[in-house]
Design a protein around this motif. Structure first.
Motif, short mmCIF file in Angstrom:
data_model
loop_
_atom_site.label_atom_id
_atom_site.label_comp_id
_atom_site.label_asym_id
_atom_site.label_seq_id
_atom_site.Cartn_x
_atom_site.Cartn_y
_atom_site.Cartn_z
N PHE A 150 0.84 -1.10 0.24
CA PHE A 150 0.27 -0.13 -0.14
C PHE A 150 1.04 1.38 0.05
O PHE A 150 1.90 1.07 0.46
CB PHE A 150 -1.21 0.24 0.86
CG PHE A 150 -1.41 -0.93 0.99
CD1 PHE A 150 -1.13 -2.64 1.72
CD2 PHE A 150 -3.27 -0.90 0.55
CE1 PHE A 150 -2.26 -3.44 1.63
CE2 PHE A 150 -4.20 -1.61 0.31
CZ PHE A 150 -4.04 -3.02 1.11
N TRP A 151 0.43 1.91 -0.54
CA TRP A 151 0.47 3.67 -0.59
C TRP A 151 0.58 4.71 0.20
O TRP A 151 -1.13 4.46 -0.26
CB TRP A 151 1.40 4.17 -2.16
CG TRP A 151 2.04 2.76 -3.37
CD1 TRP A 151 2.04 2.36 -3.44
CD2 TRP A 151 3.83 3.10 -3.06
NE1 TRP A 151 3.19 1.36 -3.93
CE2 TRP A 151 4.28 2.06 -3.62
CE3 TRP A 151 4.15 4.34 -2.32
CZ2 TRP A 151 5.43 2.47 -4.09
CZ3 TRP A 151 5.86 4.27 -3.32
CH2 TRP A 151 6.39 2.73 -3.86
N GLY A 152 1.04 5.75 -0.09
CA GLY A 152 0.01 6.51 1.09
C GLY A 152 0.23 7.58 0.01
O GLY A 152 0.62 7.57 -1.48
N GLN A 153 -0.45 9.42 -0.06
CA GLN A 153 -0.96 9.94 -1.46
C GLN A 153 0.83 11.19 -1.64
O GLN A 153 0.56 11.40 -2.20
CB GLN A 153 -1.95 10.63 -0.70
CG GLN A 153 -1.44 12.53 0.10
CD GLN A 153 -1.46 11.64 1.44
OE1 GLN A 153 -1.45 10.43 1.81
NE2 GLN A 153 -0.75 11.93 2.79
N GLY A 154 1.53 11.04 -0.88
CA GLY A 154 2.40 11.74 -0.83
C GLY A 154 2.68 12.71 0.11
O GLY A 154 1.41 13.60 0.39
N THR A 155 4.28 13.60 0.43
CA THR A 155 3.86 14.48 1.02
C THR A 155 4.61 15.49 0.51
O THR A 155 6.04 15.26 -0.58
CB THR A 155 4.28 14.43 2.27
OG1 THR A 155 4.10 16.03 2.83
CG2 THR A 155 5.54 13.80 2.54
N GLN A 156 5.26 17.12 -0.19
CA GLN A 156 6.02 17.81 -0.92
C GLN A 156 7.01 18.12 -0.11
O GLN A 156 6.59 18.60 1.09
CB GLN A 156 5.01 18.89 -0.72
CG GLN A 156 6.39 19.93 -2.13
CD GLN A 156 6.78 18.81 -2.99
OE1 GLN A 156 6.07 18.59 -4.30
NE2 GLN A 156 7.99 19.27 -3.63
N VAL A 157 8.28 17.97 -0.23
CA VAL A 157 9.46 17.95 1.03
C VAL A 157 10.00 19.40 0.09
O VAL A 157 10.22 19.00 -1.52
CB VAL A 157 10.12 17.91 1.10
CG1 VAL A 157 11.28 17.93 1.62
CG2 VAL A 157 9.35 16.51 2.17
N THR A 158 10.23 20.71 -0.22
CA THR A 158 10.73 21.35 -0.45
C THR A 158 12.41 22.18 -0.09
O THR A 158 11.71 22.49 1.00
CB THR A 158 9.98 22.60 -1.27
OG1 THR A 158 8.70 21.80 -2.15
CG2 THR A 158 11.19 23.66 -2.34
N VAL A 159 13.52 22.03 -0.74
CA VAL A 159 14.05 22.12 0.20
C VAL A 159 14.78 23.91 -0.57
O VAL A 159 15.31 23.52 -1.95
CB VAL A 159 15.53 21.57 0.21
CG1 VAL A 159 17.12 22.11 1.31
CG2 VAL A 159 15.02 20.38 1.23
N SER A 160 15.45 25.05 -0.08
CA SER A 160 15.91 26.48 -0.70
C SER A 160 16.81 26.17 -0.04
O SER A 160 17.13 26.46 1.06
CB SER A 160 14.95 27.25 -0.52
OG SER A 160 14.61 27.36 1.24
N SER A 161 17.29 27.04 -1.53
CA SER A 161 19.04 26.84 -1.19
C SER A 161 19.39 28.71 -0.35
O SER A 161 18.90 29.43 -0.56
CB SER A 161 19.90 26.88 -2.80
OG SER A 161 19.10 27.73 -4.12
#
Length: 121
Positions: A110-121
């Motif tokens: 089974f899979w989750g729906q996903g969560t966004q991770v954004t890393v800024s420079s």
């Protein structure tokens, strides 16, 4: 039947940390391996880390020494502690779990729906 819900994603500066959580619920007899994958824009989904029932872990080379996967079997939850984040860690992060819904059934993924991770420079 079985739902996986991720949380903990967000926007962070390079060098920062985030902790992702993924809780499984529904018809669960037992959970075998659990894992985290990620998919960056325009790229294929890739394994980040996985953990077995006896806490044996596997990591992608790109995250070794920075990310730590763990699980709480009592809560049917897997975690991903991400430290020293880099812009190239930016992606949608998905958890998965190999779940037996009955004692007489083999595991299903089974899979989750996903969560966004954004890393800024």
């Amino acid at each position: 039947q079985v739902q996986l819900v991720e949380s903990g994603g967000g926007l962070v500066q390079a060098g920062g940390s985030l902790r992702l959580s993924c809780a499984a619920s529904g018809t669960i007899f037992s959970i075998n391996a659990m894992g985290w994958y990620r998919q960056a824009a325009g790229k294929q989904r890739e394994l980040v880390a996985s953990i077995t029932t006896d806490d044996s872990t596997t990591y992608a080379e790109s995250v070794k020494g920075r990310f730590t996967i763990s699980r709480d079997n009592a809560k049917n939850t897997v975690y991903l502690q991400m430290n020293s984040l880099k812009p190239e860690d930016t992606a949608v992060y998905y958890c998965n779990a190999d779940v037996r819904t009955r004692s007489y059934r083999v595991g299903q993924l089974f899979w989750g729906q996903g969560t966004q991770v954004t890393v800024s420079s």
